[in-house]
Design an enzyme around this catalytic site. Sequence first.
Site, PDB file in Angstrom:
ATOM      1  N   HIS A   1       0.838  -1.210   0.000  1.00 38.68           N
ATOM      2  CA  HIS A   1       0.000   0.000   0.000  1.00 38.68           C
ATOM      3  C   HIS A   1       0.872   1.260   0.000  1.00 38.68           C
ATOM      4  O   HIS A   1       0.567   2.248  -0.669  1.00 38.68           O
ATOM      5  CB  HIS A   1      -0.889   0.039   1.250  1.00 38.68           C
ATOM      6  CG  HIS A   1      -1.931  -1.034   1.293  1.00 38.68           C
ATOM      7  ND1 HIS A   1      -1.976  -1.998   2.276  1.00 38.68           N
ATOM      8  CD2 HIS A   1      -2.982  -1.286   0.479  1.00 38.68           C
ATOM      9  CE1 HIS A   1      -3.004  -2.784   2.061  1.00 38.68           C
ATOM     10  NE2 HIS A   1      -3.631  -2.400   0.983  1.00 38.68           N
TER      11      HIS A   1
ATOM     12  N   GLN B   1     -18.108  -7.238  -0.655  1.00 37.80           N
ATOM     13  CA  GLN B   1     -17.200  -8.017  -1.497  1.00 37.80           C
ATOM     14  C   GLN B   1     -16.715  -9.301  -0.820  1.00 37.80           C
ATOM     15  O   GLN B   1     -15.908 -10.031  -1.370  1.00 37.80           O
ATOM     16  CB  GLN B   1     -16.015  -7.162  -1.966  1.00 37.80           C
ATOM     17  CG  GLN B   1     -14.970  -6.850  -0.914  1.00 37.80           C
ATOM     18  CD  GLN B   1     -13.927  -5.887  -1.465  1.00 37.80           C
ATOM     19  OE1 GLN B   1     -14.179  -4.705  -1.663  1.00 37.80           O
ATOM     20  NE2 GLN B   1     -12.741  -6.388  -1.744  1.00 37.80           N
TER      21      GLN B   1
END
Length: 278
Positions: free
Chosen positions: A36, A60
Site C-alpha cells: 500500500h 465483497q
Amino acid sequence: MYIFKSKEELQKHLAAFSKGETIGFTPTMGALHLGHMHLIEQSNLKCDISICSIFVNPTQFNNPNDLAKYPNTLTTDLEMLENVKCDIVYNPPVNDLYVKGEKAKSYDFGSLTTILEGEFRPGHFNGMATIIEKLLNIINPTIAFFGQKDLQQLYIVKNLAKQMKSDTYIEGVETVRGKSGLAKSSRNKLLSENAKKEASLIYNCLNYCENNKAIGVTKLKSHIQQEFLKNENFTLEYAEFVALKTMLPIKDWEAVNQSAVCISAYHSGVRLIDNIIL
Ligand code: PAF
C-alpha cells in the site's frame, strides 16, 4: 494529514482545492503494508494531493468468516499513512457508503469475471465494483492506484471506469514482495513466521514459470501442481495461465496477447493469491 469519517466532510474539503490540482486516490481495506505504501508513494509522485480510503467493504466478502477475520489495525495504518505523507484519509462507517440493507450492484464484465477469483469467490467482484464506483463518484480522482497483485481486480476496475465513462485513469502498480518473494498482503498478518517462509512456494512457482516459459503452459501447470502436493500445509485452489486482456485461460502462449500465471492457495486456513505477467 486530514482524516474524514463522512463523504460530506471529505467533499467539502476537496471543493476548496483549485480545479488544476490533481488528485491521486488509493482505495484500501486497511491492514496496510509496504505494498500500500508503494501505491501512496506513486500517488505522491504523480499527483498534487494523495487520498487513501480505509473501508472494509462488506459486499465483497462472499465468506462471512473471511470478513470477521479481516485484520483491523487502524492506529498503525494511520501512522504509516502519516509517515508516507498521505494528505487525506477517508475512513467512513458502513452507513456513509451504503443505505441499510443495500446489496452489491450487478455488473457485466464479460470474460473478465468468469474464472479465477470470479469462479472461486462468487459475488466478490460485484461487491468490489460497487464500492469502487461509489468511491470514484465521491472523490473523482485524476488517477486511482491499484496493485497488480490483484490482477483480475485491476482489469475489472479499468473496465468499470470505462463503463462509468469516468475521467479517472486507473493505474496498475507492481507487486511489492518480501525477501522470500512472498507478495505483501494484508492477509500475511494472519500467517505464522513458519507459514510465511513456506508461502514463498507461491513465488518460487511463479518465478519458475517466468524462467521456463519454453516448456509450455501444460508442463508448467503440472509443475506447480506437483510442487503444491509436496507441501501438506498448502492446498492449491487454482494455478491458471490467462490472456491479460480477457482473463480467459490459455493452453499455449499467444503470439499477440500478453499472458499471466495466477495462483491461489490456502496455507493454514489463509487464502493467498499472486501472479506474474509473463
Ligand atoms: O484490493 C482491495 O483492498 C479492495 O478490493 C478494494 C480495492 C479496496 C475495494 O474494497
